[in-house]
Design an enzyme around this catalytic site. Structure first.
Site, mmCIF file in Angstrom:
data_model
loop_
_atom_site.group_PDB
_atom_site.id
_atom_site.type_symbol
_atom_site.label_atom_id
_atom_site.label_comp_id
_atom_site.label_asym_id
_atom_site.label_seq_id
_atom_site.Cartn_x
_atom_site.Cartn_y
_atom_site.Cartn_z
ATOM 1 N N CYS A 133 0.823 -1.252 -0.047
ATOM 2 C CA CYS A 133 -0.194 -0.102 -0.221
ATOM 3 C C CYS A 133 0.869 1.230 0.147
ATOM 4 C CB CYS A 133 -0.842 -0.016 1.318
ATOM 5 S SG CYS A 133 -0.104 -0.427 2.829
ATOM 6 N N HIS A 247 -2.811 6.345 5.043
ATOM 7 C CA HIS A 247 -1.372 6.562 5.047
ATOM 8 C C HIS A 247 -0.775 7.899 4.623
ATOM 9 C CE1 HIS A 247 -1.140 2.475 6.522
ATOM 10 N NE2 HIS A 247 -0.683 1.900 5.407
#
Length: 343
Positions: A133, A247
């Protein structure tokens, strides 16, 4: 429009659930749907496009005679290692969201905005790997800048949400915050992470490696060069922060020595790159944040500035929803590109 029979392995997990949402939102041409999970989740009901489906147990035989075209795997590396071959043998293309296949030489590792041409290599193994990711959102920002100036080195520090550890990570943060406000934090459970995550940051994601980096950090290093077909230096420090989702990354990029970075040009190429959104107005408090990115399919970039000391160095800040952009959405975008390739 032709329809495709789709299997989702890990149907009851966080990424599996997001896959169903993304497939529904983009109106993916799903014919038959086969949700799969472990025996513990078998029998649970999921809803998709107004219909109910019962999760079946993942077995070695479950793909036989099902005529599955696309199988999304999001149930952990060991599961993919054991069961992906059975989906391939049945005739499906596997889009794998675990780390198991990523660095295998004959398996394409794909971010559709960056290296869509690599999807054509799927026939070698029947598998396309979905990157880590943190890597996905970073290379989406690096690609247009590498094309513009030529990157020599990247240094990145990540601020990774608890959802990167799945439902257990998010639940642990919520429980610890509840314990804090109930004055019971000293008795709180610490299971999903090495330390208490509430009111804390942990500079440790995944297992330590002999070189002093963690496995998560090395994923970013190795995957970036594979995806971008590059050999520039990458160094990463990956940190877990008490955020539920999305994130963030602080990225420093060094270009060729002769480059004199133009912030205006950088903003222009990033703002026009596919699935990237520029949010960069510091004076008016406008910059990417986890709250900006959560539940979206964009990678947000801001805080773009030239280094104070070297003309060929750039600093920027990127944020993306790692459950979507960093997993489910990227996998669905791979499938969409694969469909166009097969048409």
């Amino acid at each position: 429009m032709k329809q495709y029979n789709v299997a989702v392995v890990g149907a009851s997990g966080a990424v599996g659930e997001e896959l169903f949402r993304v497939l529904e939102e983009v109106k993916f041409p799903v014919g038959e749907l086969l949700p799969l999970a472990s025996a513990n989740s078998a029998g649970q009901i999921i809803e998709f496009m107004g219909d109910e489906y019962r999760i079946e147990e993942l077995t070695e035989e479950v793909f036989q005679g099902r005529d599955i075209d696309i199988a999304f795997f999001s149930a952990g590396g060991s599961i993919s290692a054991k069961y992906a071959k059975y989906a391939v043998e049945s005739g499906a293309v596997v889009i794998d969201n675990t780390s198991h296949f990523r660095m295998m030489e004959d398996v394409p590792l794909v971010v559709p905005e960056v290296n869509p041409e690599d999807i054509e290599l799927w026939e070698e193994t029947g598998i396309i790997a979905n990157p880590n990711c943190s890597t996905i959102q970073m290379v989406q920002l690096l690609k247009p800048l590498h094309d513009l100036y030529g990157i020599k080195r990247v240094d990145v520090s990540t601020y990774q949400a608890t959802s990167g550890a799945g439902k257990a990570g998010m639940e642990e943060l919520v429980q610890q915050m509840q314990d804090f406000f109930a004055f019971k934090l000293e008795d709180t459970k610490v299971e999903a992470f090495a330390h208490q995550i509430a009111l804390n940051v942990i500079p440790h994601i995944d297992t330590p490696q002999p070189n002093g980096y963690t496995k998560e950090e090395m994923k970013m290093v190795l995957e970036t060069n594979k995806i971008m077909h590059s050999d520039f230096a990458v160094s990463a420090t990956c940190v877990r922060v008490p955020v539920l989702r999305s994130h963030s990354e602080s990225i420093t990029i060094r270009f060729a020595d002769e480059v004199d970075v133009s912030v205006e040009k950088v903003r222009e190429v990033l703002a026009t790159f596919e699935n990237v959104t520029l949010v960069d107005d510091l004076e008016n408090n406008q910059y990417p944040m986890p709250m900006t990115a959560t539940d979206t399919d964009e990678t947000y970039v801001g805080r773009i500035r030239k280094d104070l000391h070297e003309n060929n160095v750039l600093h920027l800040w990127g944020v993306a929803d790692q459950v979507r952009v960093g997993a489910a959405t990227n996998a669905v975008r791979i499938a969409q590109k694969w469909i166009k390739l097969e048409a």
